[in-house]
Scaffold this motif. Structure first.
Motif, PDB file in Angstrom:
ATOM      1  N   THR A   3     -14.749 -28.028  17.483  1.00 60.85           N
ATOM      2  CA  THR A   3     -16.009 -28.302  16.736  1.00 60.85           C
ATOM      3  C   THR A   3     -16.485 -26.731  15.924  1.00 60.85           C
ATOM      4  OG1 THR A   3     -16.972 -29.937  18.073  1.00 60.85           O
ATOM      5  CG2 THR A   3     -18.665 -28.760  16.717  1.00 60.85           C
ATOM      6  N   ASN A  32     -21.602 -38.943   6.042  1.00 63.32           N
ATOM      7  CA  ASN A  32     -22.198 -39.269   7.579  1.00 63.32           C
ATOM      8  C   ASN A  32     -23.165 -38.368   7.619  1.00 63.32           C
ATOM      9  OD1 ASN A  32     -22.588 -40.070  10.044  1.00 63.32           O
ATOM     10  ND2 ASN A  32     -21.059 -38.931  10.854  1.00 63.32           N
ATOM     11  N   TRP A  54     -19.859 -29.581  13.595  1.00 61.58           N
ATOM     12  CA  TRP A  54     -18.843 -30.509  12.800  1.00 61.58           C
ATOM     13  C   TRP A  54     -17.600 -30.401  13.422  1.00 61.58           C
ATOM     14  CZ3 TRP A  54     -15.236 -29.106   8.712  1.00 61.58           C
ATOM     15  CH2 TRP A  54     -14.550 -29.904   8.191  1.00 61.58           C
ATOM     16  N   ARG A  55     -17.027 -31.527  13.701  1.00 60.15           N
ATOM     17  CA  ARG A  55     -15.639 -31.700  14.031  1.00 60.15           C
ATOM     18  C   ARG A  55     -14.731 -32.537  13.195  1.00 60.15           C
ATOM     19  NH1 ARG A  55     -13.276 -32.043  19.591  1.00 60.15           N
ATOM     20  NH2 ARG A  55     -15.569 -31.620  20.201  1.00 60.15           N
ATOM     21  N   ASP A  57     -12.166 -34.768  11.360  1.00 59.93           N
ATOM     22  CA  ASP A  57     -11.173 -36.085  11.896  1.00 59.93           C
ATOM     23  C   ASP A  57      -9.861 -35.679  12.010  1.00 59.93           C
ATOM     24  OD1 ASP A  57     -13.586 -37.513  12.229  1.00 59.93           O
ATOM     25  OD2 ASP A  57     -13.556 -38.265  10.539  1.00 59.93           O
ATOM     26  N   GLU A  58      -9.422 -34.808  10.681  1.00 61.40           N
ATOM     27  CA  GLU A  58      -7.996 -34.885  10.607  1.00 61.40           C
ATOM     28  C   GLU A  58      -7.866 -33.480   9.559  1.00 61.40           C
ATOM     29  OE1 GLU A  58      -7.271 -37.991   7.089  1.00 61.40           O
ATOM     30  OE2 GLU A  58      -7.346 -38.647   9.044  1.00 61.40           O
TER      31      GLU A  58
END
Length: 100
Positions: A3, A32, A54-55, A57-58
């Motif tokens: 994150t 989002n 914020w993490r 996704d890829e």
């Protein structure tokens, strides 16, 4: 993926109303929007500092956006109105990010 804390500042454009918690988003397959943490008590005609975890996704390219809404329910538009002098700018700015 870890994150990352994204930080920024925002001000209500007319200085008349207070900001509600801002939202941050990531533009990928869609935006989002999530509430951000405010560091200051919102006051008229001042900047409000905020942060959002914020993490990704890829790995790859994406961009981050932040949007403010004031207590009257006015939210920054997706597209800013032309403003040649740069005062009272109120549009979304896309910040490109490359995740490795």
């Amino acid at each position: 993926m870890s994150t990352v804390v994204v930080r920024g500042k925002a001000a209500e454009e007319r200085g008349e109303r207070l900001l509600r918690p801002l939202s941050g988003g990531v533009k990928g397959g869609g935006t989002n929007w999530r509430p951000a943490r405010l560091y200051d008590r919102p006051r008229a005609a001042t900047w409000t500092r905020w942060s959002l975890g914020w993490r990704p996704d890829e790995p790859g390219s994406t961009h981050l956006l932040a949007r403010a809404t004031d207590t009257a329910g006015r939210t920054q538009p997706d597209i800013a109105w032309p403003n040649t002098q740069g005062y009272l700018f109120s549009g979304l700015v896309r910040h490109p990010v490359t995740v490795v």
